[in-house]
Design an enzyme around this catalytic site. Sequence first.
Site, short mmCIF file in Angstrom:
data_model
loop_
_atom_site.label_atom_id
_atom_site.label_comp_id
_atom_site.label_asym_id
_atom_site.label_seq_id
_atom_site.Cartn_x
_atom_site.Cartn_y
_atom_site.Cartn_z
CB CYS A 6 -0.76 -0.05 1.11
SG CYS A 6 -2.40 -1.03 0.94
CG ASP A 29 10.91 -8.81 -5.46
OD1 ASP A 29 9.75 -9.61 -5.32
OD2 ASP A 29 11.89 -8.68 -4.61
CG HIS A 45 -4.55 -4.27 2.25
ND1 HIS A 45 -3.19 -4.18 2.13
CD2 HIS A 45 -5.08 -5.05 3.13
CE1 HIS A 45 -2.92 -5.30 3.20
NE2 HIS A 45 -3.71 -5.81 3.64
CG ASN A 86 4.66 -17.39 -3.04
OD1 ASN A 86 4.89 -18.32 -3.37
ND2 ASN A 86 5.80 -16.46 -3.04
CB THR A 94 7.39 -12.31 3.30
OG1 THR A 94 7.70 -11.71 1.89
CG2 THR A 94 8.04 -13.43 3.36
CG HIS A 99 2.48 -10.34 -3.64
ND1 HIS A 99 2.13 -10.19 -2.49
CD2 HIS A 99 3.70 -10.80 -3.97
CE1 HIS A 99 2.86 -10.97 -1.82
NE2 HIS A 99 3.86 -11.40 -2.69
CG HIS A 101 6.50 -13.38 -6.94
ND1 HIS A 101 7.35 -12.63 -6.29
CD2 HIS A 101 5.66 -13.81 -5.75
CE1 HIS A 101 7.33 -12.62 -4.88
NE2 HIS A 101 6.04 -13.09 -4.84
P1 5GP Z 1 5.93 -12.91 -0.82
O1 5GP Z 1 7.28 -13.57 -0.32
O2 5GP Z 1 4.96 -12.38 -0.21
O3 5GP Z 1 5.50 -13.88 -2.19
O4 5GP Z 1 6.83 -11.91 -1.99
C1 5GP Z 1 7.09 -10.43 -1.27
C2 5GP Z 1 8.00 -9.85 -2.51
O5 5GP Z 1 7.99 -8.48 -2.07
C3 5GP Z 1 9.50 -10.44 -2.14
O6 5GP Z 1 10.01 -11.10 -3.27
C4 5GP Z 1 10.20 -9.29 -1.82
O7 5GP Z 1 11.71 -9.00 -2.20
C5 5GP Z 1 9.42 -8.19 -2.24
N1 5GP Z 1 9.48 -6.73 -1.29
C6 5GP Z 1 9.14 -6.69 -0.14
N2 5GP Z 1 9.48 -5.65 0.27
C7 5GP Z 1 9.70 -4.70 -0.75
C8 5GP Z 1 9.69 -3.43 -0.93
O8 5GP Z 1 9.90 -2.50 -0.16
N3 5GP Z 1 9.94 -3.11 -2.46
C9 5GP Z 1 9.80 -3.98 -3.56
N4 5GP Z 1 10.04 -3.48 -4.67
N5 5GP Z 1 9.66 -5.25 -3.13
C10 5GP Z 1 9.57 -5.69 -1.93
ZN ZN Z 2 -1.91 -3.22 1.12
#
Ligand code: 5GP
Ligand code: ZN
Length: 113
Positions: A6, A29, A45, A86, A94, A99, A101
């Site tokens: 957000c 990323d 959100h 994920n 995380t 989202h 990828h």
């Molecule tokens: P998840 O593990 O939730 O599927 O993916 C979260 C992704 O968000 C991770 O690949 C992580 O590197 C990326 N990420 C986390 N914080 C930030 C941020 O502040 N900026 C950007 N551009 N990516 C982020």
């Molecule tokens: Zn959000």
Amino acid sequence: MDCVFCGIINGQIPSKTVYEDDLIKAFCDIEPQAPVHIVIVPKIHITSANEIGEKEAVYVAHIFSKAKEIAKSQGIDQSGYRIINNCGKDAGQTVSHLHFHLLGGKDLGAKLV
Ligand code: 5GP
Ligand code: ZN
């Protein structure tokens, strides 16, 4: 609400935007796991895939309708790419903002896990 995506959507947290419209935003990323690693998010959100109903599905459909355009902008529409979501702890989610990828730029292999 303390949500990093957000924050990226509203511009409080900087990101390298590669695509944006009224419904979605795509950005690089921060810890890329492939030569091309884009994160695509809805501009509302939604905590995870567990929270997708009819209203939220409009955003998800829009993300998939724009994915090829985003892939093309990164030069990987012809070489191929993988789109991953994920959901929850065991999948390694995380950031609790739905989202996808978009990964590519190399042979990603056939294994999913
Ligand atoms: P998840 O593990 O939730 O599927 O993916 C979260 C992704 O968000 C991770 O690949 C992580 O590197 C990326 N990420 C986390 N914080 C930030 C941020 O502040 N900026 C950007 N551009 N990516 C982020
Ligand atoms: Zn959000």
